[in-house]
Design an enzyme around this catalytic site. Structure first.
Site, mmCIF file in Angstrom:
data_model
loop_
_atom_site.group_PDB
_atom_site.id
_atom_site.type_symbol
_atom_site.label_atom_id
_atom_site.label_comp_id
_atom_site.label_asym_id
_atom_site.label_seq_id
_atom_site.Cartn_x
_atom_site.Cartn_y
_atom_site.Cartn_z
ATOM 1 C CB ALA A 163 -0.944 -0.003 1.195
ATOM 2 C CB THR A 164 4.118 2.109 1.584
ATOM 3 O OG1 THR A 164 3.704 1.772 2.914
ATOM 4 C CG2 THR A 164 5.037 3.319 1.642
ATOM 5 C CG ASN A 185 -3.522 3.009 10.481
ATOM 6 O OD1 ASN A 185 -3.997 4.010 9.952
ATOM 7 N ND2 ASN A 185 -2.358 3.039 11.107
ATOM 8 C CD GLN A 229 -5.736 -1.563 8.835
ATOM 9 O OE1 GLN A 229 -6.420 -2.548 9.095
ATOM 10 N NE2 GLN A 229 -4.436 -1.563 9.025
ATOM 11 C CG HIS A 251 1.195 -6.939 4.895
ATOM 12 N ND1 HIS A 251 1.236 -6.630 6.231
ATOM 13 C CD2 HIS A 251 1.445 -5.785 4.245
ATOM 14 C CE1 HIS A 251 1.512 -5.345 6.381
ATOM 15 N NE2 HIS A 251 1.643 -4.805 5.180
ATOM 16 C CB THR A 308 10.854 -8.958 -12.879
ATOM 17 O OG1 THR A 308 11.782 -8.681 -13.935
ATOM 18 C CG2 THR A 308 10.369 -10.394 -12.980
ATOM 19 C CB CYS A 333 2.949 2.046 10.327
ATOM 20 S SG CYS A 333 1.774 0.749 9.949
#
Ligand SMILES: *Cc1c(COP(=O)(O)O)cnc(C)c1O
Length: 390
Positions: free
Chosen positions: A89-90, A169, A197, A219, A258, A337
C-alpha cells in the site's frame, strides 16, 4: 494450550492463510517463469497466473469476488486492467499521489488530506510540498471524524486531489467515503482513498463509493507481505498518472520491474477468501466492554462508525500495564507503522488526547484466527492487571 503472546495486532499484519500459501508455492519453483517472457511456456504460465490474480483483486473491490459475500453488496465491473500491482500500500499511495501530482501539474498543485492519515500518505504529501505542492490537512473531532463542510470549503481552483483513507488503522473509524466522493465529483477533483484497512473487512466498491484511486495491501488480508495494488479508474473520469518507477514498461507503463509472481498469486487468492466479521465483531465487543467497565478507561474513536475488528482504549495512569501484558498479549501502542519513533500517536493527538493519554493507549485488533479462548484469556489478564495497578 494458548500460543503466547496472544496475537491481537491484525491491523499491523496478518498471517498468510494456508490456502494462500498452498497456491503460491509452485510459483517459487516449478512455475518460476517471468510473466513478461512472451516467447515460451514458462512465461505464459506466469502471465496466466498473474492475469487470474488481477481479476480476483479487481473483483474484490467491485463486489464480485468468489467468496466474501459477508461484506460484499452491490456489484460493479472493475476491469482487471485498472489494477496496478505494487510492493504494497505504501508504494501504491506513493504512485497515486506523486503520479497524479505530476500528471495534473497544469491544472493545479493543491491536495487535501487529513491529520489522521497513515504516515505513508502524510509523508508523501510532505515530500510533494517540498516540490511545490500546497497541502491542506483537515482536522478531526474527538471521535476522529472529519467535517464535510470544511472539506468542501477548502477546495480551490487549483485543487487536484482529495486523499483520505477509508478506515483508520489505529481506531478503525470509517470516513464518509460516498459523501467525500460526491463532493470531489461536484468540483471535478480526483479522490484517492487508502483502503488498506477497509478492503476485506467491510464492503468496498470503487464504483458505488466513487473512488478514482484506491490503494490496498495483501498482507493485511491474509496474503503475503511485499505486494499490494493501486486501482486506477479508467473511465468517468480516466485518471492519468505519471509512472514513478521507470524500466521495462510493466503494469501498463505505470510500475516497471519484474512482477512478484508468487506474491501476486497469493494476493489474488487472499482476495477470494472470506472472514467472518460478525464473529470477530462480537469477540471485539466482549473484550472492549470488559475494558470499558473498568475504572479509568476510555474508548478512542467512534463506537458507532468503525471497523468491526479493532478497539483502541486509553488506560489512565497505567504505564505499567503496557509493560506487564507485553509477554502475554501482542497488541500495539500507537501505530506499529510509526513505532520506529517513540512519538505518541499522531492520530490520537489529533483527536485531542494529550501525550500521556496517547502513550497510555492500546490498539487491540482481532482477526479470523482469533478465538473465544484467546479473548477470555486476554480479558482475565487485563482485568487482573488493571485491578493491580489501581
Ligand atoms: C498497513 C497500512 C499501510 C501500509 O501498507 P504496506 O502494504 O505495509 O505498505 C497504509 N495505510 C494503512 C491504513 C495501513 O493500515
Amino acid at each position: 494450550m494458548l500460543k503466547l503472546p496472544v496475537y491481537l495486532d491484525y491491523n499491523a499484519t496478518t498471517p498468510v492463510d494456508p490456502e494462500v500459501l498452498k497456491e503460491m508455492l509452485p510459483y517459487f519453483s516449478e512455475t518460476f517463469g517471468n510473466a513478461a517472457s512472451s516467447d515460451h511456456a514458462y512465461g505464459w504460465q506466469a502471465a496466466e497466473a498473474v492475469a487470474l490474480a488481477r481479476e480476483r483483486v479487481a473483483n474484490l473491490i467491485g463486489g464480485t469476488s468468489e467468496a466474501p459475500r459477508t461484506y460484499l453488496g452491490g456489484t460493479s465491473e472493475v476491469p482487471p486492467r485498472s489494477i496496478v500491482f505494487t510492493s504494497g500500500a505504501t508504494e501504491a499511495i506513493n504512485l497515486g499521489l506523486k503520479g497524479a501530482y505530476e500528471a495534473y501539474a497544469s491544472k493545479g498543485n493543491h491536495i487535501i488530506t487529513c491529520v489522521t492519515e497513515h504516515r505513508a500518505l502524510l509523508d508523501t504529501c510532505q515530500h510533494l510540498e517540498k516540490l511545490g505542492a500546497s497541502v491542506t490537512c483537515l482536522g478531526v473531532d474527538e471521535k476522529g471524524n472529519i467535517d464535510l463542510n470544511e472539506l468542501e470549503a477548502s477546495i480551490t481552483d487549483s485543487t487536484i486531489l482529495i486523499a483520505l483513507m477509508y478506515a483508520n488503522n489505529e481506531t478503525g473509524v470509517i470516513h464518509p467515503v460516498k459523501e467525500i466522493s460526491s463532493i470531489a465529483k461536484k468540483h471535478k477533483v480526483l479522490f484517492l482513498c487508502d483502503g488498506t484497512q477497509a478492503v476485506g473487512k467491510i464492503k468496498v466498491n470503487v464504483d458505488e463509493d466513487g473512488i478514482d484511486l484506491l490503494a490496498f495491501s495483501s498482507h493485511k488480508i491474509y496474503g503475503p507481505k511485499g505486494v499490494g495494488a493501486l486501482y486506477v479508474r479508467r473511465k468517468d473520469p480516466r485518471v492519468r498518472l505519471i509512472a514513478q518507477t521507470d524500466g521495462g514498461g510493466h503494469e501498463d507503463g505505470l510500475r516497471s520491474g519484474t512482477l512478484n509472481v508468487p506474491g501476486i498469486v497469493g494476493f489474488g487468492k487472499a482476495c477470494t477468501l472470506a472472514s467472518d466479521t460478525k464473529r470477530i465483531g462480537s469477540l471485539r465487543d466482549k473484550l472492549e466492554n470488559t475494558m470499558l467497565d473498568m475504572e479509568g478507561t476510555k474508548l478512542n474513536g467512534d463506537k458507532n462508525n468503525r471497523l468491526p475488528n479493532v478497539t483502541n482504549i486509553a488506560f489512565a495512569n497505567a504505564p505499567e500495564l503496557l509493560r506487564t501484558i507485553r509477554g502475554k498479549v501482542a497488541a500495539s501502542s500507537g501505530s506499529a507503522c510509526s513505532s520506529a519513533s517513540p512519538e505518541p500517536s499522531h492520530v490520537l493527538k489529533a483527536m485531542g488526547l494529550n501525550d500521556e493519554m496517547a502513550h497510555n493507549s492500546i490498539r487491540f485488533s482481532l482477526g479470523k484466527n482469533t478465538t473465544e479462548k484467546e479473548i477470555e484469556f486476554v480479558i482475565q489478564e487485563l482485568s487482573g492487571q488493571l485491578l493491580a495497578v489501581r
